[in-house]
Design an enzyme around this catalytic site. Sequence first.
Site, PDB file in Angstrom:
ATOM      1  N   SER B 146       0.860  -1.180   0.000  1.00 19.40           N
ATOM      2  CA  SER B 146       0.000   0.000   0.000  1.00 19.40           C
ATOM      3  C   SER B 146       0.890   1.222   0.000  1.00 19.40           C
ATOM      4  O   SER B 146       2.007   1.198   0.531  1.00 19.40           O
ATOM      5  CB  SER B 146      -0.867   0.002   1.257  1.00 19.40           C
ATOM      6  OG  SER B 146      -1.400   1.301   1.468  1.00 19.40           O
ATOM      7  N   TYR B 160      -0.773  -0.785  10.474  1.00 20.73           N
ATOM      8  CA  TYR B 160      -1.039  -1.276   9.126  1.00 20.73           C
ATOM      9  C   TYR B 160       0.059  -0.803   8.172  1.00 20.73           C
ATOM     10  O   TYR B 160       0.616  -1.578   7.388  1.00 20.73           O
ATOM     11  CB  TYR B 160      -2.408  -0.760   8.682  1.00 20.73           C
ATOM     12  CG  TYR B 160      -2.780  -0.997   7.231  1.00 20.73           C
ATOM     13  CD1 TYR B 160      -3.354  -2.205   6.833  1.00 20.73           C
ATOM     14  CD2 TYR B 160      -2.584  -0.013   6.266  1.00 20.73           C
ATOM     15  CE1 TYR B 160      -3.716  -2.424   5.513  1.00 20.73           C
ATOM     16  CE2 TYR B 160      -2.938  -0.226   4.944  1.00 20.73           C
ATOM     17  CZ  TYR B 160      -3.502  -1.420   4.576  1.00 20.73           C
ATOM     18  OH  TYR B 160      -3.855  -1.634   3.267  1.00 20.73           O
ATOM     19  N   ALA B 161       0.395   0.490   8.249  1.00 23.48           N
ATOM     20  CA  ALA B 161       1.424   1.056   7.370  1.00 23.48           C
ATOM     21  C   ALA B 161       2.765   0.361   7.578  1.00 23.48           C
ATOM     22  O   ALA B 161       3.510   0.121   6.622  1.00 23.48           O
ATOM     23  CB  ALA B 161       1.557   2.558   7.622  1.00 23.48           C
ATOM     24  N   LYS B 164       2.897  -2.839   5.792  1.00 21.21           N
ATOM     25  CA  LYS B 164       2.970  -2.648   4.345  1.00 21.21           C
ATOM     26  C   LYS B 164       4.389  -2.259   3.899  1.00 21.21           C
ATOM     27  O   LYS B 164       4.819  -2.595   2.796  1.00 21.21           O
ATOM     28  CB  LYS B 164       1.942  -1.602   3.906  1.00 21.21           C
ATOM     29  CG  LYS B 164       0.491  -2.088   4.069  1.00 21.21           C
ATOM     30  CD  LYS B 164       0.249  -3.356   3.262  1.00 21.21           C
ATOM     31  CE  LYS B 164      -1.201  -3.798   3.254  1.00 21.21           C
ATOM     32  NZ  LYS B 164      -1.406  -5.034   2.449  1.00 21.21           N
ATOM     33  N   ILE B 193      -8.258   2.759  -3.498  1.00 20.62           N
ATOM     34  CA  ILE B 193      -9.106   1.943  -4.364  1.00 20.62           C
ATOM     35  C   ILE B 193     -10.445   1.776  -3.653  1.00 20.62           C
ATOM     36  O   ILE B 193     -10.483   1.552  -2.436  1.00 20.62           O
ATOM     37  CB  ILE B 193      -8.460   0.552  -4.615  1.00 20.62           C
ATOM     38  CG1 ILE B 193      -7.014   0.699  -5.121  1.00 20.62           C
ATOM     39  CG2 ILE B 193      -9.306  -0.251  -5.612  1.00 20.62           C
ATOM     40  CD1 ILE B 193      -6.842   1.417  -6.440  1.00 20.62           C
TER      41      ILE B 193
END
Lengths: 262, 254
Positions: B146, B160-161, B164, B193
Amino acid sequence: MSELTQGVTVSADPATGFGLAGKVALVTGAASGIGRATAELLARMGAKVTAVDINGKGLAGIDLGDGGVTDVADLSVPRACDQVVAGVLAHHRRLDILVNCAAILKRVPIAQVDAALWEKMMDTNLLSQFAMCRAAARPMRKQGSGRIVVISSTAAFNGGADNSSVYAIGKGGSLALAKSLARQLAQHGITVNAICPGGIDTPMGRFGFTDESWNAHYAKNVPLRRAGQPEEVAKAILFLVSDWGSYVTGHTLDVEGGLLLR
Amino acid sequence: MNQELSILGLQGRVAIVTGAASGIGKSAAEILAAAGAKIDACDVNADGVKATVGGLAGSGHTAEVIDLADLDACDALIRGTAKREGRLDILLNVAATLRRLDIEEIDEAEWDRLMNVNLRSQYFLCRAAGEAMKPGRWGRIVNVSSGAGLVGGFVGATAYAITKAGIMTLTKSFAKDLGPHGITVNTLSPGAIDTPMQRTGMTKDTLEAARSRIPLGRMGLPAECARAAVFLASDLASYVTGHILAADGGFLMR
């Protein structure tokens, strides 16, 4: 489609193809190497291709199918770029795809680089890309659609092979050019991307290598253990200029077998 | 089949797609199938993944229910497919989890869950897939990361980052390791998205703010992002490895 994706022009159908049938494409540097492979592949996928090069002899024998033509021009002169685009518009009334492959490589030690060499290489490699993009942007903006690719090089990131400083600097410029135009043209439905080829088996790529040193170099220094073929770069360009690249813009796509891993 | 898609060289290829119940994973499974590949679709959502497989073009596809936090299950997935089909050509790691939480709200259990599902699973899936692909001297692994991995993420996506960013690094490591065997390993870095995950924990206003920052002026369709993943999994990307492909409407400009 939702309020967040409003303006999308491609289908969500999983069987969606590349959408190049009938598209009008202009490919520079088409006499050899990546330019030639790209012009031929786009033509094979149904595009009407105008293939341009300064080397008219080199354009002979290029396979562009039924709708293709060749044009001989020195693109280091901006007026010539305007004329090439005007020629395409006179013939087709539109321009959908521009791929800028034309470039020269002269390997000269820094101490021997003079203003004339600097100008010659910058005009051919960088100014020509800018002038072509500028000329192509006008009809693309009117259409509200377009795809532009500029060829940069891994040299833009790693400084290039020995004695190719001016080449590397120009290729760095190509990256900024692609991003700047991508930002400004996005609102008109135009994508602009750069490709960074690594060691590709073309006359320019092999310049300064013997066959043996070329193969040994890439077998040793690249994760994929080989140099690339111009057709492999052309296929990556196909992705970017087709309906498949609809959400990719301002990107630098490395086609280098893992040389950079940046 | 759309004959144009034959240039992708995907006919008869065996592909595992994780996260195939919705969003990018579902769309990628559909596109791969439309191009002639045989799909092993996986997700923790049983009904969702069965529905995906029911809608695929062609035949011979399989639905697998799997929790990627379970390492034995990851290993069994790869081995099972390779044994059943006699080969494995493509692995698309799309599955990920995202709960939008403030930094103070992320406890050890949440941290572990994110790391295990998003990052650890990809490492062990890549390792097992590499072994399964080596005999065929051809393979394609695409790990979905991402833009958050490069710019830190938005709206409660800190941990989360981090997962990724880890995916980008693991991709490069595996690209080096597997390249000599004819296997490419690439990262796909989607921007905004329009998927169920994207809308998780977002309001109309935060979604609109995210949309307005995108140079193309819109979010992407799952299909647009999935096509970029399938490009990397195809013959079109035969000289691309260790790359981070951004399908983000110009958000990152990199």
